[in-house]
Design a protein around this motif. Structure first.
Motif, PDB file in Angstrom:
ATOM      1  N   MET A  91       0.812  -1.208   0.000  1.00 15.03           N
ATOM      2  CA  MET A  91       0.000   0.000   0.000  1.00 15.03           C
ATOM      3  C   MET A  91       0.848   1.262   0.000  1.00 15.03           C
ATOM      4  O   MET A  91       0.421   2.298  -0.510  1.00 15.03           O
ATOM      5  CB  MET A  91      -0.956   0.007   1.199  1.00 15.03           C
ATOM      6  N   SER A  92       2.040   1.208   0.547  1.00 19.02           N
ATOM      7  CA  SER A  92       2.903   2.386   0.523  1.00 19.02           C
ATOM      8  C   SER A  92       3.484   2.617  -0.868  1.00 19.02           C
ATOM      9  O   SER A  92       3.941   3.712  -1.181  1.00 19.02           O
ATOM     10  CB  SER A  92       4.026   2.250   1.548  1.00 19.02           C
ATOM     11  N   ALA A  93       3.442   1.618  -1.726  1.00 24.12           N
ATOM     12  CA  ALA A  93       3.954   1.757  -3.082  1.00 24.12           C
ATOM     13  C   ALA A  93       2.892   2.271  -4.050  1.00 24.12           C
ATOM     14  O   ALA A  93       3.202   2.614  -5.183  1.00 24.12           O
ATOM     15  CB  ALA A  93       4.484   0.417  -3.580  1.00 24.12           C
ATOM     16  N   VAL A  94       1.641   2.361  -3.606  1.00 22.15           N
ATOM     17  CA  VAL A  94       0.544   2.778  -4.469  1.00 22.15           C
ATOM     18  C   VAL A  94       0.417   4.299  -4.451  1.00 22.15           C
ATOM     19  O   VAL A  94       0.500   4.923  -3.409  1.00 22.15           O
ATOM     20  CB  VAL A  94      -0.790   2.148  -3.992  1.00 22.15           C
ATOM     21  N   THR A  95       0.213   4.881  -5.622  1.00 23.87           N
ATOM     22  CA  THR A  95      -0.051   6.308  -5.742  1.00 23.87           C
ATOM     23  C   THR A  95      -1.404   6.488  -6.411  1.00 23.87           C
ATOM     24  O   THR A  95      -1.641   5.960  -7.496  1.00 23.87           O
ATOM     25  CB  THR A  95       1.026   6.997  -6.594  1.00 23.87           C
ATOM     26  N   ILE A  96      -2.287   7.217  -5.753  1.00 25.53           N
ATOM     27  CA  ILE A  96      -3.619   7.462  -6.289  1.00 25.53           C
ATOM     28  C   ILE A  96      -3.695   8.926  -6.704  1.00 25.53           C
ATOM     29  O   ILE A  96      -3.459   9.822  -5.891  1.00 25.53           O
ATOM     30  CB  ILE A  96      -4.707   7.142  -5.250  1.00 25.53           C
ATOM     31  N   THR A  97      -4.016   9.174  -7.967  1.00 22.79           N
ATOM     32  CA  THR A  97      -4.154  10.534  -8.478  1.00 22.79           C
ATOM     33  C   THR A  97      -5.509  10.686  -9.138  1.00 22.79           C
ATOM     34  O   THR A  97      -6.035   9.751  -9.743  1.00 22.79           O
ATOM     35  CB  THR A  97      -3.052  10.870  -9.498  1.00 22.79           C
ATOM     36  N   ALA A  98      -6.054  11.876  -9.030  1.00 21.60           N
ATOM     37  CA  ALA A  98      -7.353  12.154  -9.638  1.00 21.60           C
ATOM     38  C   ALA A  98      -7.184  12.374 -11.133  1.00 21.60           C
ATOM     39  O   ALA A  98      -6.180  12.922 -11.580  1.00 21.60           O
ATOM     40  CB  ALA A  98      -7.965  13.386  -8.997  1.00 21.60           C
ATOM     41  N   ASN A  99      -8.185  11.952 -11.902  1.00 25.98           N
ATOM     42  CA  ASN A  99      -8.189  12.160 -13.336  1.00 25.98           C
ATOM     43  C   ASN A  99      -9.029  13.395 -13.629  1.00 25.98           C
ATOM     44  O   ASN A  99     -10.250  13.371 -13.464  1.00 25.98           O
ATOM     45  CB  ASN A  99      -8.768  10.937 -14.044  1.00 25.98           C
ATOM     46  N   PRO A 100      -8.419  14.494 -14.064  1.00 28.76           N
ATOM     47  CA  PRO A 100      -9.194  15.718 -14.292  1.00 28.76           C
ATOM     48  C   PRO A 100     -10.156  15.609 -15.479  1.00 28.76           C
ATOM     49  O   PRO A 100     -11.034  16.447 -15.630  1.00 28.76           O
ATOM     50  CB  PRO A 100      -8.116  16.771 -14.558  1.00 28.76           C
ATOM     51  N   ALA A 101     -10.020  14.590 -16.303  1.00 35.03           N
ATOM     52  CA  ALA A 101     -10.909  14.416 -17.446  1.00 35.03           C
ATOM     53  C   ALA A 101     -12.260  13.830 -17.049  1.00 35.03           C
ATOM     54  O   ALA A 101     -13.193  13.818 -17.842  1.00 35.03           O
ATOM     55  CB  ALA A 101     -10.247  13.515 -18.485  1.00 35.03           C
ATOM     56  N   ILE A 102     -12.379  13.343 -15.830  1.00 36.36           N
ATOM     57  CA  ILE A 102     -13.627  12.745 -15.357  1.00 36.36           C
ATOM     58  C   ILE A 102     -14.327  13.731 -14.434  1.00 36.36           C
ATOM     59  O   ILE A 102     -13.784  14.130 -13.401  1.00 36.36           O
ATOM     60  CB  ILE A 102     -13.367  11.416 -14.623  1.00 36.36           C
ATOM     61  N   ALA A 103     -15.544  14.124 -14.814  1.00 37.08           N
ATOM     62  CA  ALA A 103     -16.319  15.057 -13.999  1.00 37.08           C
ATOM     63  C   ALA A 103     -17.047  14.286 -12.897  1.00 37.08           C
ATOM     64  O   ALA A 103     -17.595  13.216 -13.121  1.00 37.08           O
ATOM     65  CB  ALA A 103     -17.330  15.791 -14.863  1.00 37.08           C
ATOM     66  N   VAL A 104     -17.044  14.856 -11.711  1.00 40.86           N
ATOM     67  CA  VAL A 104     -17.739  14.266 -10.572  1.00 40.86           C
ATOM     68  C   VAL A 104     -18.841  15.217 -10.162  1.00 40.86           C
ATOM     69  O   VAL A 104     -18.601  16.402  -9.927  1.00 40.86           O
ATOM     70  CB  VAL A 104     -16.773  14.025  -9.393  1.00 40.86           C
ATOM     71  N   SER A 105     -20.074  14.723 -10.111  1.00 41.00           N
ATOM     72  CA  SER A 105     -21.188  15.575  -9.709  1.00 41.00           C
ATOM     73  C   SER A 105     -21.089  15.910  -8.230  1.00 41.00           C
ATOM     74  O   SER A 105     -20.434  15.221  -7.448  1.00 41.00           O
ATOM     75  CB  SER A 105     -22.514  14.878  -9.999  1.00 41.00           C
ATOM     76  N   SER A 106     -21.755  16.979  -7.836  1.00 42.27           N
ATOM     77  CA  SER A 106     -21.717  17.367  -6.426  1.00 42.27           C
ATOM     78  C   SER A 106     -22.400  16.312  -5.561  1.00 42.27           C
ATOM     79  O   SER A 106     -22.030  16.114  -4.408  1.00 42.27           O
ATOM     80  CB  SER A 106     -22.364  18.729  -6.228  1.00 42.27           C
ATOM     81  N   ALA A 107     -23.410  15.616  -6.106  1.00 45.82           N
ATOM     82  CA  ALA A 107     -24.084  14.558  -5.334  1.00 45.82           C
ATOM     83  C   ALA A 107     -23.118  13.422  -5.038  1.00 45.82           C
ATOM     84  O   ALA A 107     -23.077  12.903  -3.921  1.00 45.82           O
ATOM     85  CB  ALA A 107     -25.292  14.038  -6.094  1.00 45.82           C
ATOM     86  N   GLY A 108     -22.340  13.023  -6.022  1.00 48.13           N
ATOM     87  CA  GLY A 108     -21.353  11.973  -5.794  1.00 48.13           C
ATOM     88  C   GLY A 108     -20.244  12.423  -4.867  1.00 48.13           C
ATOM     89  O   GLY A 108     -19.782  11.674  -4.012  1.00 48.13           O
ATOM     90  N   ARG A 109     -19.849  13.673  -5.021  1.00 40.64           N
ATOM     91  CA  ARG A 109     -18.793  14.211  -4.156  1.00 40.64           C
ATOM     92  C   ARG A 109     -19.273  14.266  -2.710  1.00 40.64           C
ATOM     93  O   ARG A 109     -18.550  13.924  -1.787  1.00 40.64           O
ATOM     94  CB  ARG A 109     -18.385  15.597  -4.660  1.00 40.64           C
ATOM     95  N   ASP A 110     -20.529  14.693  -2.499  1.00 43.27           N
ATOM     96  CA  ASP A 110     -21.063  14.772  -1.142  1.00 43.27           C
ATOM     97  C   ASP A 110     -21.243  13.387  -0.529  1.00 43.27           C
ATOM     98  O   ASP A 110     -21.120  13.224   0.681  1.00 43.27           O
ATOM     99  CB  ASP A 110     -22.398  15.508  -1.138  1.00 43.27           C
ATOM    100  N   ARG A 111     -21.543  12.409  -1.375  1.00 41.24           N
ATOM    101  CA  ARG A 111     -21.745  11.057  -0.856  1.00 41.24           C
ATOM    102  C   ARG A 111     -20.437  10.444  -0.365  1.00 41.24           C
ATOM    103  O   ARG A 111     -20.374   9.821   0.688  1.00 41.24           O
ATOM    104  CB  ARG A 111     -22.348  10.178  -1.942  1.00 41.24           C
ATOM    105  N   TYR A 112     -19.365  10.614  -1.148  1.00 45.06           N
ATOM    106  CA  TYR A 112     -18.105   9.974  -0.800  1.00 45.06           C
ATOM    107  C   TYR A 112     -17.180  10.862   0.020  1.00 45.06           C
ATOM    108  O   TYR A 112     -16.269  10.387   0.663  1.00 45.06           O
ATOM    109  CB  TYR A 112     -17.392   9.495  -2.071  1.00 45.06           C
ATOM    110  N   PHE A 113     -17.396  12.164  -0.012  1.00 46.17           N
ATOM    111  CA  PHE A 113     -16.588  13.103   0.773  1.00 46.17           C
ATOM    112  C   PHE A 113     -17.520  14.045   1.509  1.00 46.17           C
ATOM    113  O   PHE A 113     -17.663  15.213   1.163  1.00 46.17           O
ATOM    114  CB  PHE A 113     -15.630  13.895  -0.141  1.00 46.17           C
TER     115      PHE A 113
END
Length: 59
Positions: A30-52
């Motif tokens: 898990m320390s070797a994994v890097t997670i980065t956001a993909n700016p090409a994928i739009a996230v709705s505010s409903a999904g953002r509020d659900r997960y964050f």
């Protein structure tokens, strides 16, 4: 350790060592994994509020 002998202490030692080795491999991987956001994928505010839920609409 478990195959070293038929004595109970070897079996207990092997059973105790297995979870420790699994944890160490897990944290190493898990320390070797890097997670980065993909700016090409739009996230709705409903999904953002659900997960964050603590996002509060700020960017």
């Amino acid at each position: 350790m478990g195959l070293r002998g038929n004595q109970q202490r070897w079996k207990i030692g092997g059973a105790a060592l297995l979870p420790l080795t699994i944890r160490s491999h897990h944290f190493t991987a898990m320390s070797a994994v890097t997670i980065t956001a993909n700016p090409a994928i739009a996230v709705s505010s409903a999904g953002r509020d659900r997960y964050f839920p603590l996002h509060h609409g700020r960017r």
